[in-house]
Scaffold this motif. Structure first.
Motif, mmCIF file in Angstrom:
data_model
loop_
_atom_site.group_PDB
_atom_site.id
_atom_site.type_symbol
_atom_site.label_atom_id
_atom_site.label_comp_id
_atom_site.label_asym_id
_atom_site.label_seq_id
_atom_site.Cartn_x
_atom_site.Cartn_y
_atom_site.Cartn_z
ATOM 1 N N LYS A 219 -61.303 13.411 -26.843
ATOM 2 C CA LYS A 219 -60.339 13.757 -27.883
ATOM 3 C C LYS A 219 -60.909 13.345 -29.239
ATOM 4 N N VAL A 220 -60.794 14.237 -30.212
ATOM 5 C CA VAL A 220 -61.498 14.073 -31.490
ATOM 6 C C VAL A 220 -60.518 13.935 -32.652
ATOM 7 N N LEU A 221 -60.813 12.989 -33.539
ATOM 8 C CA LEU A 221 -60.093 12.836 -34.802
ATOM 9 C C LEU A 221 -61.076 13.060 -35.941
ATOM 10 N N VAL A 222 -60.681 13.872 -36.906
ATOM 11 C CA VAL A 222 -61.497 14.090 -38.104
ATOM 12 C C VAL A 222 -60.743 13.480 -39.280
ATOM 13 N N THR B 203 -64.521 21.377 -33.479
ATOM 14 C CA THR B 203 -64.348 20.392 -32.416
ATOM 15 C C THR B 203 -63.016 20.487 -31.702
ATOM 16 N N GLY B 204 -62.073 21.237 -32.287
ATOM 17 C CA GLY B 204 -60.721 21.231 -31.746
ATOM 18 C C GLY B 204 -60.012 19.926 -32.041
ATOM 19 N N GLY B 205 -60.515 19.194 -33.039
ATOM 20 C CA GLY B 205 -59.989 17.879 -33.358
ATOM 21 C C GLY B 205 -58.761 17.903 -34.249
ATOM 22 N N THR B 206 -58.187 16.727 -34.418
ATOM 23 C CA THR B 206 -57.012 16.535 -35.260
ATOM 24 C C THR B 206 -57.459 16.073 -36.643
#
Length: 210
Positions: A55-58, A78-81
């Motif tokens: 799970k990715v956070l930007v 990335t499909g990140g937040t």
């Protein structure tokens, strides 16, 4: 003569009835399928990337919008937040005047202990495996508000990847400074993302999922 005509008419009516009966045997579904998409089922909810990968956070700080644009592209790749690191007191144009040694940004960057207050923190940070931290290069390094963000959040056990935008400097000194200040963080190699294409971003981020 009349009887013969009657027989002929009856025969024609019989043939017409047979033709109509044959046409009516065409399945109704065949006609309806032609008017529908190939897959007429209701689409399922898109699966979250976290179910099949990290799970990715930007998280990013952007003073003028340049870094924000890159952060949005990175989140898409990335499909990140996305999480915007916002100062409690927004920067004005005068604050960002690096020619003026008394401007807010100049004073902050001259003080290694400067920690500008930020307006909020990311939600559920513990759920994320990878955290991208983005910023513009100020005085060859990361703005001190990035220090505030790192010191305000528990990043242990996560891959933390810096990314930056710059008018001419590299990201090298910023990465060195961050590693020296926070050796407990699992820093990955940072990258300057000026002008990166979606494919370049995708290729770069894929290596972080391993």
């Amino acid at each position: 003569m009349t009887k013969r005509l009657t027989i002929i008419l009856l025969a024609m009516l019989a043939l017409a009835s047979i033709a109509c009966a044959q046409q009516s045997q065409t399945p109704a579904s065949s006609a309806s399928k032609a008017d529908k998409p190939a897959d007429s089922q209701q689409p399922s909810e898109p699966s979250q990337k976290s179910e099949s990968g990290p799970k990715v956070l930007v998280a990013y700080f952007s003073a003028t919008g340049v870094t924000e644009g890159v952060a949005k592209q990175l989140a898409e790749a990335t499909g990140g937040t996305l999480h915007k690191i916002q100062p409690e007191k927004p920067y004005t144009d005068a604050d960002l005047d690096w020619h003026n040694k008394q401007s807010r940004s100049s004073v902050e960057m001259a003080d290694k202990n400067s920690r500008p207050a930020i307006a909020g923190q990311p939600q559920n940070l513990a759920e994320y495996d990878i955290v991208y931290v983005g910023f513009p290069i100020w005085w060859y390094t990361a703005p001190t508000i990035i220090n505030t963000f790192i010191e305000s959040n528990d990043l242990k056990g996560k891959k933390v990847i810096p990314f930056a935008t710059s008018g001419g400097s590299t990201i090298d000194k910023a990465c060195e400074d961050l590693k020296a200040s926070y050796p407990e963080v699992n820093w990955q190699t940072g990258k300057l993302l000026n002008g990166s294409t979606p494919d370049e971003l995708k290729n770069w981020t894929e290596s972080h999922k391993q």
